[in-house]
Design a protein around this motif. Structure first.
Motif, PDB file in Angstrom:
ATOM      1  N   MET A  33       8.583 -28.048  10.732  1.00  0.00           N
ATOM      2  CA  MET A  33       7.450 -28.965  10.845  1.00  0.00           C
ATOM      3  C   MET A  33       6.867 -29.221   9.451  1.00  0.00           C
ATOM      4  SD  MET A  33       3.915 -28.564  13.015  1.00  0.00           S
ATOM      5  CE  MET A  33       4.603 -28.964  14.606  1.00  0.00           C
ATOM      6  N   SER A  34       6.574 -30.472   9.171  1.00  0.00           N
ATOM      7  CA  SER A  34       6.012 -30.822   7.862  1.00  0.00           C
ATOM      8  C   SER A  34       4.606 -30.252   7.726  1.00  0.00           C
ATOM      9  CB  SER A  34       5.982 -32.339   7.683  1.00  0.00           C
ATOM     10  OG  SER A  34       4.954 -32.904   8.475  1.00  0.00           O
ATOM     11  N   GLN A  35       4.206 -30.030   6.472  1.00  0.00           N
ATOM     12  CA  GLN A  35       2.869 -29.515   6.210  1.00  0.00           C
ATOM     13  C   GLN A  35       1.798 -30.503   6.677  1.00  0.00           C
ATOM     14  OE1 GLN A  35       2.208 -27.774   2.303  1.00  0.00           O
ATOM     15  NE2 GLN A  35       4.420 -27.466   2.084  1.00  0.00           N
ATOM     16  N   VAL A  36       2.079 -31.787   6.522  1.00  0.00           N
ATOM     17  CA  VAL A  36       1.124 -32.817   6.951  1.00  0.00           C
ATOM     18  C   VAL A  36       0.880 -32.701   8.454  1.00  0.00           C
ATOM     19  CG1 VAL A  36       0.776 -35.297   7.216  1.00  0.00           C
ATOM     20  CG2 VAL A  36       1.707 -34.396   5.078  1.00  0.00           C
ATOM     21  N   PHE A  37       1.956 -32.578   9.221  1.00  0.00           N
ATOM     22  CA  PHE A  37       1.801 -32.486  10.671  1.00  0.00           C
ATOM     23  C   PHE A  37       1.166 -31.152  11.071  1.00  0.00           C
ATOM     24  CE2 PHE A  37       3.300 -32.373  15.134  1.00  0.00           C
ATOM     25  CZ  PHE A  37       2.693 -33.539  15.532  1.00  0.00           C
ATOM     26  N   MET A  38       1.519 -30.065  10.366  1.00  0.00           N
ATOM     27  CA  MET A  38       0.891 -28.771  10.657  1.00  0.00           C
ATOM     28  C   MET A  38      -0.621 -28.865  10.471  1.00  0.00           C
ATOM     29  SD  MET A  38       3.473 -25.969   8.985  1.00  0.00           S
ATOM     30  CE  MET A  38       2.589 -24.548   9.572  1.00  0.00           C
ATOM     31  N   ARG A  39      -1.046 -29.550   9.410  1.00  0.00           N
ATOM     32  CA  ARG A  39      -2.487 -29.701   9.167  1.00  0.00           C
ATOM     33  C   ARG A  39      -3.152 -30.470  10.305  1.00  0.00           C
ATOM     34  NH1 ARG A  39      -0.364 -30.351   3.772  1.00  0.00           N
ATOM     35  NH2 ARG A  39      -1.072 -28.586   2.521  1.00  0.00           N
ATOM     36  N   ARG A  40      -2.479 -31.510  10.797  1.00  0.00           N
ATOM     37  CA  ARG A  40      -3.051 -32.307  11.894  1.00  0.00           C
ATOM     38  C   ARG A  40      -3.190 -31.482  13.167  1.00  0.00           C
ATOM     39  NH1 ARG A  40       0.016 -38.139  11.154  1.00  0.00           N
ATOM     40  NH2 ARG A  40      -0.970 -38.635   9.190  1.00  0.00           N
ATOM     41  N   VAL A  41      -2.140 -30.716  13.486  1.00  0.00           N
ATOM     42  CA  VAL A  41      -2.190 -29.890  14.697  1.00  0.00           C
ATOM     43  C   VAL A  41      -3.270 -28.825  14.562  1.00  0.00           C
ATOM     44  CG1 VAL A  41      -0.898 -28.251  16.127  1.00  0.00           C
ATOM     45  CG2 VAL A  41       0.213 -30.342  15.319  1.00  0.00           C
ATOM     46  N   LEU A  42      -3.330 -28.186  13.414  1.00  0.00           N
ATOM     47  CA  LEU A  42      -4.369 -27.175  13.194  1.00  0.00           C
ATOM     48  C   LEU A  42      -5.764 -27.772  13.327  1.00  0.00           C
ATOM     49  CD1 LEU A  42      -2.968 -25.062  10.222  1.00  0.00           C
ATOM     50  CD2 LEU A  42      -3.586 -24.234  12.496  1.00  0.00           C
ATOM     51  N   ALA A  43      -5.989 -28.910  12.685  1.00  0.00           N
ATOM     52  CA  ALA A  43      -7.307 -29.548  12.763  1.00  0.00           C
ATOM     53  C   ALA A  43      -7.667 -29.871  14.212  1.00  0.00           C
ATOM     54  CB  ALA A  43      -7.330 -30.815  11.910  1.00  0.00           C
ATOM     55  N   PHE A  44      -6.701 -30.405  14.973  1.00  0.00           N
ATOM     56  CA  PHE A  44      -6.985 -30.726  16.376  1.00  0.00           C
ATOM     57  C   PHE A  44      -7.317 -29.460  17.158  1.00  0.00           C
ATOM     58  CE2 PHE A  44      -5.818 -30.973  20.788  1.00  0.00           C
ATOM     59  CZ  PHE A  44      -6.533 -32.082  21.196  1.00  0.00           C
ATOM     60  N   ASP A  45      -6.490 -28.423  17.016  1.00  0.00           N
ATOM     61  CA  ASP A  45      -6.709 -27.205  17.804  1.00  0.00           C
ATOM     62  C   ASP A  45      -8.018 -26.504  17.427  1.00  0.00           C
ATOM     63  OD1 ASP A  45      -3.324 -25.971  18.516  1.00  0.00           O
ATOM     64  OD2 ASP A  45      -4.480 -27.659  19.272  1.00  0.00           O
ATOM     65  N   ILE A  46      -8.371 -26.531  16.150  1.00  0.00           N
ATOM     66  CA  ILE A  46      -9.654 -25.938  15.744  1.00  0.00           C
ATOM     67  C   ILE A  46     -10.805 -26.694  16.392  1.00  0.00           C
ATOM     68  CG2 ILE A  46     -11.221 -25.639  13.781  1.00  0.00           C
ATOM     69  CD1 ILE A  46      -8.654 -25.036  12.091  1.00  0.00           C
ATOM     70  N   GLN A  47     -10.751 -28.017  16.339  1.00  0.00           N
ATOM     71  CA  GLN A  47     -11.817 -28.815  16.954  1.00  0.00           C
ATOM     72  C   GLN A  47     -11.850 -28.613  18.469  1.00  0.00           C
ATOM     73  OE1 GLN A  47     -12.480 -32.854  15.004  1.00  0.00           O
ATOM     74  NE2 GLN A  47     -10.412 -32.285  14.299  1.00  0.00           N
ATOM     75  N   ALA A  48     -10.674 -28.505  19.093  1.00  0.00           N
ATOM     76  CA  ALA A  48     -10.631 -28.277  20.539  1.00  0.00           C
ATOM     77  C   ALA A  48     -11.279 -26.944  20.896  1.00  0.00           C
ATOM     78  CB  ALA A  48      -9.189 -28.326  21.033  1.00  0.00           C
ATOM     79  N   GLN A  49     -11.032 -25.915  20.085  1.00  0.00           N
ATOM     80  CA  GLN A  49     -11.645 -24.615  20.357  1.00  0.00           C
ATOM     81  C   GLN A  49     -13.153 -24.653  20.129  1.00  0.00           C
ATOM     82  OE1 GLN A  49      -9.582 -21.347  18.436  1.00  0.00           O
ATOM     83  NE2 GLN A  49      -7.596 -22.201  19.003  1.00  0.00           N
ATOM     84  N   LEU A  50     -13.579 -25.387  19.114  1.00  0.00           N
ATOM     85  CA  LEU A  50     -15.010 -25.448  18.812  1.00  0.00           C
ATOM     86  C   LEU A  50     -15.787 -26.327  19.786  1.00  0.00           C
ATOM     87  CD1 LEU A  50     -14.908 -25.759  14.918  1.00  0.00           C
ATOM     88  CD2 LEU A  50     -15.657 -23.779  16.255  1.00  0.00           C
ATOM     89  N   TYR A  51     -15.177 -27.459  20.207  1.00  0.00           N
ATOM     90  CA  TYR A  51     -15.921 -28.461  20.971  1.00  0.00           C
ATOM     91  C   TYR A  51     -15.412 -28.674  22.391  1.00  0.00           C
ATOM     92  CZ  TYR A  51     -17.539 -29.386  16.265  1.00  0.00           C
ATOM     93  OH  TYR A  51     -18.056 -29.246  15.010  1.00  0.00           O
ATOM     94  N   GLY A  52     -14.435 -27.903  22.820  1.00  0.00           N
ATOM     95  CA  GLY A  52     -14.045 -27.969  24.217  1.00  0.00           C
ATOM     96  C   GLY A  52     -12.794 -28.765  24.546  1.00  0.00           C
TER      97      GLY A  52
END
Length: 138
Positions: A33-52
């Motif tokens: 997986m590219s670093q760019v896509f890893m960053r996107r997935v991480l950002a989404f999952d962090i926001q999902a954990q924080l905001y539901g």
């Protein structure tokens, strides 16, 4: 578990991204997986954990689509008797909403996107073309 901050993700190298991934995502990162896509997935999952996470109605519709069921073809907020107007290249187009679908040029269509495609000659989101959704033409 300590979640990385969203504004710190861009500065992480591949090794640090994999460490952050193990903290945030409940499965291993795909090896290529590219670093760019890893960053996107991480950002989404962090926001999902924080905001539901995603809205329940979206998840329900996604589940229906995955099981071969279709969501409602009507655009939100449109009731029979409504009239949509859109000017395109100096011509005003009128679409009427009926129980059966959308009437344009004395023909009934099930999709606003089909009408938008016929008007423009290119693929458009019908609700967006007629100003019914975010990012709509002005």
């Amino acid at each position: 578990m300590i979640l990385p901050k969203l504004d710190e993700i861009d500065a992480l190298d591949r090794c640090a991204l994999r460490v952050a991934w193990r903290e945030v995502v409940p499965r291993s990162a795909p090896p290529r997986m590219s670093q760019v896509f890893m960053r996107r997935v991480l950002a989404f999952d962090i926001q999902a954990q924080l905001y539901g996470g995603l809205p329940k109605n979206f998840l329900r519709d996604l589940d229906k689509a995955a099981n071969g069921k279709t969501a409602s073809s009507k655009s939100p907020g449109l009731k029979p008797g409504s009239r949509l107007l859109r000017e395109w290249n100096g011509v005003t187009y009128v679409v009427d909403v009926t129980e059966e679908g959308f009437v344009w040029n004395a023909r009934t269509y099930r999709s606003l996107s089909k009408i938008a495609h016929m008007i423009t000659g290119t693929h458009w989101s019908g609700p967006r073309f007629f100003g019914l959704s975010k990012g709509s033409p002005k």
